[in-house]
Design an enzyme around this catalytic site. Sequence first.
Site, PDB file in Angstrom:
ATOM      1  N   SER A 173       7.033  -1.585  -1.114  1.00 27.96           N
ATOM      2  CA  SER A 173       8.163  -1.088  -0.329  1.00 27.96           C
ATOM      3  C   SER A 173       8.430   0.361  -0.696  1.00 27.96           C
ATOM      4  O   SER A 173       7.747   0.946  -1.549  1.00 27.96           O
ATOM      5  CB  SER A 173       9.412  -1.937  -0.589  1.00 27.96           C
ATOM      6  OG  SER A 173      10.072  -1.515  -1.767  1.00 27.96           O
ATOM      7  N   TYR A 231      14.555  -5.867  -7.506  1.00 23.31           N
ATOM      8  CA  TYR A 231      13.669  -5.727  -6.359  1.00 23.31           C
ATOM      9  C   TYR A 231      12.741  -4.532  -6.540  1.00 23.31           C
ATOM     10  O   TYR A 231      11.529  -4.620  -6.334  1.00 23.31           O
ATOM     11  CB  TYR A 231      14.497  -5.571  -5.083  1.00 23.31           C
ATOM     12  CG  TYR A 231      13.681  -5.447  -3.822  1.00 23.31           C
ATOM     13  CD1 TYR A 231      13.167  -6.578  -3.192  1.00 23.31           C
ATOM     14  CD2 TYR A 231      13.429  -4.198  -3.258  1.00 23.31           C
ATOM     15  CE1 TYR A 231      12.422  -6.459  -2.032  1.00 23.31           C
ATOM     16  CE2 TYR A 231      12.680  -4.074  -2.097  1.00 23.31           C
ATOM     17  CZ  TYR A 231      12.181  -5.209  -1.484  1.00 23.31           C
ATOM     18  OH  TYR A 231      11.432  -5.081  -0.334  1.00 23.31           O
TER      19      TYR A 231
END
Length: 263
Positions: free
Chosen positions: A144, A156
Amino acid sequence: MTIKQNGLVAVVTGGASGIGEATVRKFVAEGWQTIIADINEARGLAIAEELNVNGGQATFRKLDVANKDDVDAFASEIYGRFGSVSVLVNSGGVLQNATRITNMALEDFDRIININLRGTLLMGQVFGARMIADQAGSIINLCSLTTYQAHPQPAYAMSKSALKTLTEVMASEFGPAGVRVNAVAPGYTLTPAMKQRIESGERNPEAVIAKSALRRFVEPSEIADAIYFLCSPQAAAITGVVLPIDCGWLASSVYAAAAAQPA
């Protein structure tokens, strides 16, 4: 819709929603036998039924990627039924709301790392070993924007940063057997989860658009198209890369933050 079957098999984790679902739809449309692996049984079965009615070949199997026994049993079943798997897309993962390191519950950290990082590792170990034995295959991991820049989603971001290293290690180790391993790094993508966060006020769409060079969000189908390309013969010389698909957010956000700006 008539789909010409090509006899190839793809496995997509997290295939019941978002980028995973878009990837499933892309591979099915291109004639692949596609296994939807997800913990959401109701949604996965519904997608498979829809695709099969329209001439595709989709199979749903419930899977918890963070559970090694589950992954082992899943792989044994898939190889027992189909014989070989040409593509594995590790799209299974969970998001995180903004938080500070000092406020983050360790239970949340463990859950995110176990699913996003450990789950990808487990799938890569089991399917990678089979692909090495077959001397062929392609694996795609999901990184990401947080792979490249600090974001206020600590667990994350750490999971996605680690996936870049995992992708490069797997590519180096699996490459001599003809197995390619790459990753995509989606930008802000209009998945159902993103739309929900926008509606709840947890994401600011204007801020995203303003910092994106193309002034828009990424569509899930655009990520799926890139994944399909990386698995195709046209990408035969590409391995060990992480491809940002972000409407220019990485470049534009850094550009906009420069101390000097043109008049």
